[in-house]
Design an enzyme around this catalytic site. Sequence first.
Site, short mmCIF file in Angstrom:
data_model
loop_
_atom_site.label_atom_id
_atom_site.label_comp_id
_atom_site.label_asym_id
_atom_site.label_seq_id
_atom_site.Cartn_x
_atom_site.Cartn_y
_atom_site.Cartn_z
N HIS A 1 5.72 61.69 21.37
CA HIS A 1 4.40 61.78 21.01
C HIS A 1 3.98 62.92 20.88
O HIS A 1 4.27 63.94 21.47
CB HIS A 1 3.61 61.12 22.33
CG HIS A 1 2.21 60.64 21.99
ND1 HIS A 1 1.15 61.64 22.14
CD2 HIS A 1 1.64 59.60 21.79
CE1 HIS A 1 0.15 60.94 21.87
NE2 HIS A 1 0.43 59.79 21.58
N LYS B 1 10.65 56.01 24.28
CA LYS B 1 9.55 56.05 23.33
C LYS B 1 9.62 56.95 22.28
O LYS B 1 10.17 58.14 22.73
CB LYS B 1 8.24 56.39 24.41
CG LYS B 1 7.82 55.20 25.27
CD LYS B 1 6.53 55.54 25.98
CE LYS B 1 6.42 54.56 26.99
NZ LYS B 1 5.14 54.85 27.88
N HIS C 1 3.10 65.71 23.46
CA HIS C 1 4.31 66.61 24.04
C HIS C 1 4.20 68.13 23.04
O HIS C 1 5.11 68.54 23.48
CB HIS C 1 5.47 65.91 24.15
CG HIS C 1 5.29 64.92 25.26
ND1 HIS C 1 5.39 65.09 26.64
CD2 HIS C 1 5.14 63.59 25.05
CE1 HIS C 1 5.15 63.74 27.18
NE2 HIS C 1 5.02 62.88 26.37
#
Length: 484
Positions: free
Chosen positions: A79, A76, A82
């Site tokens: 994001h 992924k 994080h």
Amino acid sequence: AVPIHDLANIPERHYLGLKMISYFITPVVAMCILFPKTVLQQVFEDGSEYGIKSELFSGLPKRKVLIDFSSPNIAKKFHVGHLRSTLIGNFIANINEAIGHQVTRINYLGDWGMQFGLLGAGFQWFGSEEKLKSNPLQHLFEVYVQVNKASEEDENIKTLAQDFFRKLEAQEEEAVSLWQHFRDVSIEEYARVYKRLGIYFDEYSGESFYHEKSQEVIKRLDAKGLLTKTDLAAAIDRMEKYKPDIMLYVTDKSQSSHFQQMFQILKLLGFTWAERCQHVPFGRIQGMRTRQGEVIFLEDVLNETCSLVLERRASTKTTKECDNPPETAERIGLAALIIQDFKGLLLSDYRFNWDHVLQSKGDTGVFLQYTHARLHSLEEICGTVNQGTPVNTACLQDPLAISLLQHLLRYDEIIYQSSQDHQPKHIVNYLFKLSHLVSAAHRNLPVKGSPLELAQARLCLFHAARSVLANGMKLLGITPVDKM
């Protein structure tokens, strides 16, 4: 007049005694007891270790500190959720290294679980090796979205996903090879983003590492009636491998109860070192979005920040020419993000606002960068005072100069405070005050046009201020810029 390298050869105990006196004495008396000499001597002699060599740290035992932070999910894109863990963990690692601890930085990746069964099955249906090579995380994200949608309409896809994950757990070569490929390209992409942030890790760990080791932990838990899903295997393995004196977990505050339970279970299992484990919780960012809408990925934020800084540079008349405008813009933008994040208590949530974050006036990261660049420009225009050049620090009698010197003298206390409670806001507030004092001194204590002796003494003072400003910024994870 005495050379810079011999401004004052005063023992540390006298330096600290002078420090105490400086809180209560008038500027005139401070002048008379070699106060300016002593402070400048200490800054120039210690350089990047100024403040660290203080007696505050002399009796501090050197420890092994393990820090678990960032922890994105592989396959992924990185994001924004994080971001705080990444910045805060890096700061805690920086300050612990600065004061002499042996630090190990660990990135515990989310790289196992049923979602990889879904992704593995989905890649066989919707994946493209060509797209995976050109833009790996974007393609994996697209595949994951497609297969999720398809699984809602077709139960067979869920069955295929379960089958793929079963093969993974059974260590079947084809499934493991595909999963490993996803993991490798993910880490490669993350490393590129971390490089933009100026952050590195000593180890990329992950849930997958403890699949087998967790079976032994499960047996121990079952025997004591404590069976539950935890991160125990990783904690036990790290303690055996690194033998840290302190183990820190940097995650958002929603996980506080999880870590309390985890540490308690470790104690019940008989691991006395559980007392050395600590959770460093933080609040959440609200309202982070680009001009196009809601932000999902960190690189969107970094790109947007860089773009906005470049736009403002182009529209500002006082912008200085620099060798690499995009790199300078990235450093300014990152400073803006970091300072916005570090201004308050870590536990506090905060609302993100582009206009406020990128202001050059007021207490922002851009203001700190501007102050550093301004001091560098002063040295370019007026020159620097070289080692061995006679400097008469008795010229620094102005109350503004004394205030600036007193503030420089307190830097060690600020580092100590932040090292104890893991709060970067102490350093941030110190640097804001330092920058405001520098601005006032720059306006009222001119170098150009002043008599040579006075000009050299003031240059010496401004250089010391820039050195401490740069040191503090670097601890926070900011690379100072020389032109902007």
